[in-house]
Design a protein around this motif. Structure first.
Motif, PDB file in Angstrom:
ATOM      1  N   SER A   1     -38.155  17.312 -12.882  1.00 52.16           N
ATOM      2  CA  SER A   1     -38.480  17.461 -14.300  1.00 52.16           C
ATOM      3  C   SER A   1     -37.784  16.422 -15.169  1.00 52.16           C
ATOM      4  O   SER A   1     -38.207  16.174 -16.297  1.00 52.16           O
ATOM      5  CB  SER A   1     -38.104  18.865 -14.781  1.00 52.16           C
ATOM      6  OG  SER A   1     -36.708  19.078 -14.638  1.00 52.16           O
ATOM      7  N   SER A   2     -36.719  15.798 -14.649  1.00 47.59           N
ATOM      8  CA  SER A   2     -35.989  14.813 -15.440  1.00 47.59           C
ATOM      9  C   SER A   2     -36.181  13.386 -14.938  1.00 47.59           C
ATOM     10  O   SER A   2     -35.569  12.463 -15.454  1.00 47.59           O
ATOM     11  CB  SER A   2     -34.492  15.159 -15.439  1.00 47.59           C
ATOM     12  OG  SER A   2     -33.973  15.174 -14.119  1.00 47.59           O
ATOM     13  N   LYS A   3     -37.022  13.198 -13.935  1.00 43.87           N
ATOM     14  CA  LYS A   3     -37.244  11.854 -13.403  1.00 43.87           C
ATOM     15  C   LYS A   3     -37.979  10.979 -14.417  1.00 43.87           C
ATOM     16  O   LYS A   3     -38.889  11.427 -15.107  1.00 43.87           O
ATOM     17  CB  LYS A   3     -38.058  11.925 -12.101  1.00 43.87           C
ATOM     18  CG  LYS A   3     -37.259  12.431 -10.911  1.00 43.87           C
ATOM     19  CD  LYS A   3     -38.109  12.531  -9.653  1.00 43.87           C
ATOM     20  CE  LYS A   3     -38.510  11.172  -9.153  1.00 43.87           C
ATOM     21  NZ  LYS A   3     -39.022  11.231  -7.762  1.00 43.87           N
ATOM     22  N   ALA A   4     -37.555   9.720 -14.479  1.00 42.00           N
ATOM     23  CA  ALA A   4     -38.222   8.760 -15.358  1.00 42.00           C
ATOM     24  C   ALA A   4     -39.620   8.451 -14.827  1.00 42.00           C
ATOM     25  O   ALA A   4     -39.930   8.687 -13.659  1.00 42.00           O
ATOM     26  CB  ALA A   4     -37.395   7.485 -15.449  1.00 42.00           C
ATOM     27  N   ILE A   5     -40.457   7.903 -15.699  1.00 42.41           N
ATOM     28  CA  ILE A   5     -41.839   7.587 -15.339  1.00 42.41           C
ATOM     29  C   ILE A   5     -42.144   6.143 -15.720  1.00 42.41           C
ATOM     30  O   ILE A   5     -41.910   5.724 -16.859  1.00 42.41           O
ATOM     31  CB  ILE A   5     -42.827   8.535 -16.051  1.00 42.41           C
ATOM     32  CG1 ILE A   5     -42.530   9.982 -15.682  1.00 42.41           C
ATOM     33  CG2 ILE A   5     -44.274   8.186 -15.678  1.00 42.41           C
ATOM     34  CD1 ILE A   5     -43.185  10.998 -16.578  1.00 42.41           C
ATOM     35  N   PHE A   6     -42.659   5.396 -14.753  1.00 36.22           N
ATOM     36  CA  PHE A   6     -43.097   4.028 -14.966  1.00 36.22           C
ATOM     37  C   PHE A   6     -44.594   3.949 -14.680  1.00 36.22           C
ATOM     38  O   PHE A   6     -45.166   4.855 -14.080  1.00 36.22           O
ATOM     39  CB  PHE A   6     -42.349   3.065 -14.031  1.00 36.22           C
ATOM     40  CG  PHE A   6     -40.924   2.782 -14.440  1.00 36.22           C
ATOM     41  CD1 PHE A   6     -40.553   1.533 -14.889  1.00 36.22           C
ATOM     42  CD2 PHE A   6     -39.949   3.774 -14.360  1.00 36.22           C
ATOM     43  CE1 PHE A   6     -39.240   1.259 -15.265  1.00 36.22           C
ATOM     44  CE2 PHE A   6     -38.633   3.523 -14.728  1.00 36.22           C
ATOM     45  CZ  PHE A   6     -38.284   2.258 -15.184  1.00 36.22           C
ATOM     46  N   ALA A   7     -45.216   2.855 -15.102  1.00 34.35           N
ATOM     47  CA  ALA A   7     -46.629   2.629 -14.798  1.00 34.35           C
ATOM     48  C   ALA A   7     -46.820   1.201 -14.302  1.00 34.35           C
ATOM     49  O   ALA A   7     -46.166   0.272 -14.793  1.00 34.35           O
ATOM     50  CB  ALA A   7     -47.503   2.874 -16.024  1.00 34.35           C
ATOM     51  N   ILE A   8     -47.684   1.048 -13.312  1.00 45.77           N
ATOM     52  CA  ILE A   8     -48.063  -0.270 -12.801  1.00 45.77           C
ATOM     53  C   ILE A   8     -49.572  -0.408 -12.980  1.00 45.77           C
ATOM     54  O   ILE A   8     -50.338   0.449 -12.534  1.00 45.77           O
ATOM     55  CB  ILE A   8     -47.687  -0.441 -11.321  1.00 45.77           C
ATOM     56  CG1 ILE A   8     -46.165  -0.344 -11.145  1.00 45.77           C
ATOM     57  CG2 ILE A   8     -48.196  -1.782 -10.778  1.00 45.77           C
ATOM     58  CD1 ILE A   8     -45.712  -0.334  -9.678  1.00 45.77           C
ATOM     59  N   ILE A   9     -49.993  -1.492 -13.623  1.00 47.37           N
ATOM     60  CA  ILE A   9     -51.414  -1.764 -13.844  1.00 47.37           C
ATOM     61  C   ILE A   9     -51.747  -3.082 -13.146  1.00 47.37           C
ATOM     62  O   ILE A   9     -51.584  -4.161 -13.738  1.00 47.37           O
ATOM     63  CB  ILE A   9     -51.755  -1.870 -15.349  1.00 47.37           C
ATOM     64  CG1 ILE A   9     -51.094  -0.756 -16.170  1.00 47.37           C
ATOM     65  CG2 ILE A   9     -53.265  -1.902 -15.551  1.00 47.37           C
ATOM     66  CD1 ILE A   9     -51.583   0.633 -15.862  1.00 47.37           C
ATOM     67  N   PRO A  10     -52.177  -3.068 -11.882  1.00 45.45           N
ATOM     68  CA  PRO A  10     -52.487  -4.329 -11.188  1.00 45.45           C
ATOM     69  C   PRO A  10     -53.644  -5.047 -11.879  1.00 45.45           C
ATOM     70  O   PRO A  10     -54.703  -4.465 -12.091  1.00 45.45           O
ATOM     71  CB  PRO A  10     -52.894  -3.866  -9.778  1.00 45.45           C
ATOM     72  CG  PRO A  10     -52.401  -2.461  -9.652  1.00 45.45           C
ATOM     73  CD  PRO A  10     -52.425  -1.891 -11.030  1.00 45.45           C
ATOM     74  N   ALA A  11     -53.438  -6.313 -12.220  1.00 45.17           N
ATOM     75  CA  ALA A  11     -54.464  -7.079 -12.933  1.00 45.17           C
ATOM     76  C   ALA A  11     -54.581  -8.486 -12.361  1.00 45.17           C
ATOM     77  O   ALA A  11     -54.883  -9.446 -13.082  1.00 45.17           O
ATOM     78  CB  ALA A  11     -54.136  -7.125 -14.427  1.00 45.17           C
TER      79      ALA A  11
END
Length: 235
Positions: free
Chosen positions: A4-14
């Motif tokens: 519940s406390s883990k950070a969140i990242f996003a990867i958008i391959p382009a």
């Protein structure tokens, strides 16, 4: 650290160069309402309050990204992508510097209509399912398998068939290890979930919205534009 406390990242391959759009531009740089598809997509994640950073792997010959207004966003990091999608995702994972392994959302650059609600659903699912989750839609139409002459060989039971969508969300270390291992074994992976599946993981399917279209063919541009207009009117 609890999930519940883990950070969140996003990867958008382009880093891909599409061939089905009948255009000299890579499809992620074609425009909808005066803005590149990639820019629409990135803004959906950059504007999400739970996402720490968005990483966009680019082709080595990309000359368009730096001209996007979003390119200088403080939450955005552009990196060099790879030849295959999995290479770009792996480069994105390796670019993440964080004390504890975060969750990572991976999303297609050409899906600009993803909603905040669907992103929220996926994040919530990741906190409950240790092997991650993906957005997907149950198959609605009758499914046929063909022979080599494009004649019907079999009607396929669609009751448990789904269209895989993105985003897909996994623990960063788990996904990174899965991609490295499947590459070492020469296993062909078509999305991030297939890397987790290949090593025995049980990925959860989360029903996604119909408007999460992937812009692949020229006519998809107009459909995506209509979905965006409907989303704006619903706000």
């Amino acid at each position: 650290m609890t999930t519940s406390s883990k950070a969140i990242f996003a990867i958008i391959p382009a880093a891909g160069i599409g061939s089905r759009m009948q255009s000299s531009l890579p499809k992620q740089y074609l425009t909808i309402n005066g803005k590149a598809i990639l820019e629409h997509t990135l803004e959906r994640f950059l504007n999400h309050p739970q996402i720490e950073q968005v990483i966009v792997p680019l082709h080595q010959d990309d000359v368009w990204f730096e001209h996007l207004a979003v390119a200088k966003h403080p939450k955005l990091q552009a990196i060099l992508g790879g030849q295959e999608r999995s290479d770009s995702v792996l480069a994105g994972l390796q670019a993440i510097e964080w004390p504890q392994s975060p969750f990572v959302l991976v999303h297609d650059a050409a899906r600009p209509c993803i909603t905040q609600q669907d992103i929220n659903k996926l994040i919530d699912a990741a906190r409950k399912h240790e092997d991650g989750a993906i957005l997907a839609m149950p198959v609605r139409d009758t499914m046929k398998r063909s022979d080599s002459n494009n004649c019907i060989a079999q009607t396929v039971d669609r009751s448990q068939l789904w269209h895989a969508l993105t985003p897909q969300i996994f623990d960063k270390e788990q996904l990174q290890q899965a991609i490295i291992e499947t590459q070492r074994l020469g296993i062909n992976i078509t999305d991030e979930a297939s890397a987790i599946e290949a090593l025995g993981g049980k990925v959860q399917l989360i029903g996604g919205s119909f408007d999460n279209i992937k812009v692949t063919h020229p006519q998809d541009l107009q459909i995506a534009k209509l979905f965006m207009q409907a989303q704006e009117q619903a706000l």
